[in-house]
Design a protein around this motif. Structure first.
Motif, short mmCIF file in Angstrom:
data_model
loop_
_atom_site.label_atom_id
_atom_site.label_comp_id
_atom_site.label_asym_id
_atom_site.label_seq_id
_atom_site.Cartn_x
_atom_site.Cartn_y
_atom_site.Cartn_z
N LYS A 178 0.80 -1.23 0.00
CA LYS A 178 0.00 0.00 0.00
C LYS A 178 0.84 1.28 0.00
O LYS A 178 0.47 2.25 -0.64
N ASP A 179 1.92 1.29 0.77
CA ASP A 179 2.70 2.53 0.89
C ASP A 179 3.99 2.43 0.10
O ASP A 179 4.58 1.37 -0.02
N LEU A 180 4.41 3.58 -0.41
CA LEU A 180 5.65 3.65 -1.18
C LEU A 180 6.64 4.54 -0.44
O LEU A 180 6.25 5.55 0.15
N ARG A 181 7.89 4.16 -0.52
CA ARG A 181 8.95 5.05 -0.07
C ARG A 181 9.59 5.60 -1.33
O ARG A 181 10.04 4.84 -2.18
N VAL A 182 9.58 6.92 -1.46
CA VAL A 182 10.12 7.55 -2.66
C VAL A 182 11.19 8.55 -2.30
O VAL A 182 11.18 9.12 -1.19
N ARG A 183 12.11 8.76 -3.22
CA ARG A 183 13.14 9.78 -3.02
C ARG A 183 12.79 10.97 -3.89
O ARG A 183 12.67 10.84 -5.10
N VAL A 184 12.58 12.11 -3.25
CA VAL A 184 12.22 13.35 -3.94
C VAL A 184 13.19 14.42 -3.49
O VAL A 184 13.34 14.66 -2.29
N ARG A 185 13.85 15.06 -4.45
CA ARG A 185 14.78 16.16 -4.11
C ARG A 185 15.75 15.77 -3.00
O ARG A 185 15.96 16.52 -2.04
N GLY A 186 16.26 14.54 -3.09
CA GLY A 186 17.27 14.10 -2.14
C GLY A 186 16.74 13.63 -0.80
O GLY A 186 17.50 13.25 0.07
N GLU A 187 15.41 13.69 -0.62
CA GLU A 187 14.83 13.24 0.65
C GLU A 187 13.93 12.05 0.41
O GLU A 187 13.22 11.98 -0.58
N THR A 188 13.96 11.11 1.36
CA THR A 188 13.09 9.94 1.26
C THR A 188 11.79 10.23 2.00
O THR A 188 11.81 10.76 3.10
N GLN A 189 10.70 9.91 1.36
CA GLN A 189 9.38 10.16 1.94
C GLN A 189 8.50 8.95 1.81
O GLN A 189 8.61 8.20 0.85
N LEU A 190 7.59 8.81 2.75
CA LEU A 190 6.59 7.76 2.67
C LEU A 190 5.34 8.36 2.05
O LEU A 190 4.86 9.40 2.49
N VAL A 191 4.84 7.71 1.01
CA VAL A 191 3.62 8.18 0.34
C VAL A 191 2.59 7.08 0.46
O VAL A 191 2.80 5.96 -0.01
N GLY A 192 1.48 7.37 1.10
CA GLY A 192 0.42 6.39 1.27
C GLY A 192 -0.31 6.14 -0.03
O GLY A 192 -0.26 6.94 -0.96
N ASN A 193 -1.00 5.01 -0.09
CA ASN A 193 -1.66 4.60 -1.32
C ASN A 193 -2.69 5.62 -1.81
O ASN A 193 -2.79 5.90 -3.00
N GLU A 194 -3.45 6.18 -0.89
CA GLU A 194 -4.50 7.12 -1.30
C GLU A 194 -3.89 8.34 -1.98
O GLU A 194 -4.38 8.81 -3.01
N LEU A 195 -2.79 8.84 -1.43
CA LEU A 195 -2.11 9.97 -2.03
C LEU A 195 -1.45 9.56 -3.35
O LEU A 195 -1.53 10.27 -4.35
N ALA A 196 -0.82 8.39 -3.35
CA ALA A 196 -0.12 7.92 -4.56
C ALA A 196 -1.09 7.79 -5.74
O ALA A 196 -0.71 8.04 -6.89
N ARG A 197 -2.34 7.45 -5.46
CA ARG A 197 -3.32 7.32 -6.55
C ARG A 197 -3.67 8.67 -7.17
O ARG A 197 -4.20 8.73 -8.26
N ARG A 198 -3.36 9.74 -6.44
CA ARG A 198 -3.69 11.09 -6.93
C ARG A 198 -2.51 11.78 -7.60
O ARG A 198 -2.61 12.93 -8.00
N ILE A 199 -1.39 11.08 -7.68
CA ILE A 199 -0.18 11.65 -8.29
C ILE A 199 0.05 10.92 -9.61
O ILE A 199 0.22 9.71 -9.62
N PHE A 200 0.04 11.67 -10.70
CA PHE A 200 0.17 11.07 -12.03
C PHE A 200 1.56 11.29 -12.56
O PHE A 200 2.10 12.39 -12.49
N VAL A 201 2.15 10.22 -13.09
CA VAL A 201 3.56 10.23 -13.44
C VAL A 201 3.80 9.64 -14.83
O VAL A 201 2.96 8.91 -15.35
N THR A 202 4.94 9.98 -15.39
CA THR A 202 5.44 9.35 -16.60
C THR A 202 6.90 8.98 -16.32
O THR A 202 7.51 9.56 -15.41
#
Length: 86
Positions: A59-83
């Protein structure tokens, strides 16, 4: 050619695989508070991120953004669109 809008099917961050390098293309949220929170965390269009880990329940993702690692929950991740990042 340059200047044309690409017709790309964005996928959501929730569908990303570990190790994927992605660019945020859009966020789908009308909730100003959540948008501000996403902005504060650097989760805004144009930003690149790397998926580092997925929780054991998937359900949760750990992502690295701008040099920082963050936990992104599934509900939020579904609202972020990527390529895929170039």
């Amino acid at each position: 050619s340059a200047g044309e809008i690409e017709s790309v099917d964005f996928s959501s961050l929730a569908d990303a695989g570990v190790g994927d390098k992605l660019s945020i293309r859009a966020v789908d949220d009308e909730e100003p508070e959540r948008l501000r929170s996403m902005e504060a965390r650097g989760l805004v269009p144009g930003v690149s991120l790397t998926v580092e880990e997925r929780s054991s329940d998937g359900k949760d993702l750990r992502v690295r953004v701008r040099g920082e690692t963050q936990l992104v929950g599934n509900e939020l991740a579904r609202r972020i669109f990527v390529t895929p990042a170039n």
